[in-house]
Motif scaffolding. Sequence first.
Motif, PDB file in Angstrom:
ATOM      1  N   ASP A 116      36.163  45.058-106.115  1.00  0.00           N
ATOM      2  CA  ASP A 116      36.189  45.926-104.931  1.00  0.00           C
ATOM      3  C   ASP A 116      36.758  44.606-103.697  1.00  0.00           C
ATOM      4  N   THR A 165      41.217  49.624-103.481  1.00  0.00           N
ATOM      5  CA  THR A 165      40.340  49.652-104.923  1.00  0.00           C
ATOM      6  C   THR A 165      39.073  51.086-104.903  1.00  0.00           C
ATOM      7  N   GLY A 169      34.729  51.628-107.755  1.00  0.00           N
ATOM      8  CA  GLY A 169      35.077  49.614-108.026  1.00  0.00           C
ATOM      9  C   GLY A 169      35.921  49.835-109.114  1.00  0.00           C
TER      10      GLY A 169
END
Length: 236
Positions: A116, A165, A169
């Motif tokens: 992330d 991202t 995630g």
Amino acid sequence: MPVAAQAAECRTETFEGARYSVCEVDAAQEDLRVFLNAPDSGETLGSFSAVNGVLQRAGQSLGFAMNAGMYHSDRSPVGLYIEDGKEAAPVVTSAGPGNFGLLPNGVLCIREGRADVFETLRYVDEAPQCRHATQSGPMLVIDGALHPRFLKDGDSRYVRNGVGTSQDGTRAVFVMSGGPVNFHTFGRFFRDHLELPQALYFDGNISRLYAPELGRSDIGFPLGPIIGTVTPPGDG
């Protein structure tokens, strides 16, 4: 630790007439790591070949890689750097000169099964437990919006690289422009073309990519932090 089912998928894409090299990683399946120093000597690795050499001694290999954030003249990270759960450099929350200090900047955090991009103050507030992390700046895309300081007709144009991202995630997409672009254009590639809600700038001008699928193993100035996927024995 994720088990690499396949190497990162690298390809070339075109957006508004410009070409980009794109390497997409399934963070839920692949072994994504950052690299800085050799484990035996402590010397800065600085190149894709040096990282590969370390991995090959363990029967592994480098799948794809790129430079992963800004660094000082001694090649130490400018901001937060965590490798294999150990923090080697602390997070920096203050504004400063250069692109890193063009707030908001951010952190790429790699955890079990996901990766992330966090805006830095959100990272500090949430304190995620990152196995690997690197800080850079500026943020390119923040919750679906471009960085507020980006100008559509900005005249600062470089070959640039960064990462975006997905919300869950699992999708980490690493991008290098094929030619000079400004921040606004580069940010829109992540937001409008890749449709990623968060994206972080790594660097420009010194940007380097290792992508065997694309026939690339860039050389040049010695690098600081490097990020890449690791292929386990038998998968090379």
